[in-house]
Design a protein around this motif. Structure first.
Motif, PDB file in Angstrom:
ATOM      1  N   LYS A  57       0.954  -1.482   0.029  1.00 60.19           N
ATOM      2  CA  LYS A  57      -0.001  -0.157  -0.088  1.00 60.19           C
ATOM      3  C   LYS A  57       1.202   1.066  -0.291  1.00 60.19           C
ATOM      4  N   VAL A  60       2.568   1.472  -3.274  1.00 55.27           N
ATOM      5  CA  VAL A  60       1.600   2.273  -4.631  1.00 55.27           C
ATOM      6  C   VAL A  60       1.047   3.574  -3.895  1.00 55.27           C
ATOM      7  N   THR A  64       2.529   6.260  -7.010  1.00 58.00           N
ATOM      8  CA  THR A  64       1.181   7.492  -7.013  1.00 58.00           C
ATOM      9  C   THR A  64       1.540   9.031  -7.475  1.00 58.00           C
TER      10      THR A  64
END
Length: 216
Positions: A57, A60, A64
């Motif tokens: 997470k 990511v 992002t």
């Protein structure tokens, strides 16, 4: 602690199974239940999966943010490229305008050089001042477009050079005297009638009275 981890693991598996249950086949559901039982027996493995999930997470989220940053940089670059293209187009347009202007000026200059000089008014009586008659000399190229500097060839092969064009004899006389003062001792007045050279005596009787202060 282990019971807490087991509870969390079972809860996560339950949630995962619930969210995808509508999409799983019977065989896949059996495999998910078996995995849940296995993880319940092995809380260390479950903890490793939870830690890995949190790490993924975080990765990511980092990726992002990096993608958003790259999007911003790309947007800035696109804006710079668009500005550069606009500037290049403006410079090209200016260069084309300057080229056209230069071509027009060159065309006008060429037309002016190729145009015939305006015909001189040779009607009536004119007076010029001859400064000499020369042999083996040709000044014709200097006579073009210069009404105050002219010449003519004689039968003897001489070229007579004259300066000035005067309607008034006394103005021509003043110019003759000025030339003599500058050292042109052979300067003298020659008259022309309708463009043809004539003897001075033919026009003397028609001269107006000598103005005061004209000198001898």
């Amino acid at each position: 602690m282990k019971s807490k981890i087991s509870f969390i693991a079972i809860l996560m598996i339950f949630c995962m199974a619930f969210s995808v249950s509508a999409q799983l086949s019977k065989e896949e559901k059996k495999e998910m239940k078996a995995l849940a039982k296995e993880l319940k027996k092995n809380p260390e493995q479950m903890k490793a999966m939870v830690d890995e999930n949190e790490s993924l997470k975080s990765s990511v989220a980092s990726l992002t943010a990096e993608v958003e940053n790259l999007k911003g940089q790309l947007s800035n670059k696109n804006a710079e490229i668009a500005a550069a293209k606009a500037e290049a187009q403006e410079a090209k347009a200016m260069a084309e305008a300057q080229r056209q202007r230069a071509n027009e000026m060159a065309k006008k200059a060429k037309e002016a050089n190729n145009s015939e000089p305006a015909a001189l008014d040779e009607s009536g009586t004119w007076f010029k001042v001859q400064v000499g008659a020369f042999e083996n000399i040709d000044m014709s190229e200097y006579f073009k477009n210069n009404p105050n500097f002219s010449g003519e060839d004689t039968e003897e092969g001489l070229q007579r050079i004259t300066l000035g064009r005067f309607r008034d004899y006394w103005e021509a006389d003043k110019f003759k005297k000025a030339l003599r003062q500058m050292g042109v001792k052979e300067a003298w007045i020659v008259p022309y009638k309708d463009g043809v050279r004539v003897p001075l005596k033919e026009v003397l009787e028609n001269l107006t009275a000598k103005p005061q202060g004209a000198g001898n």
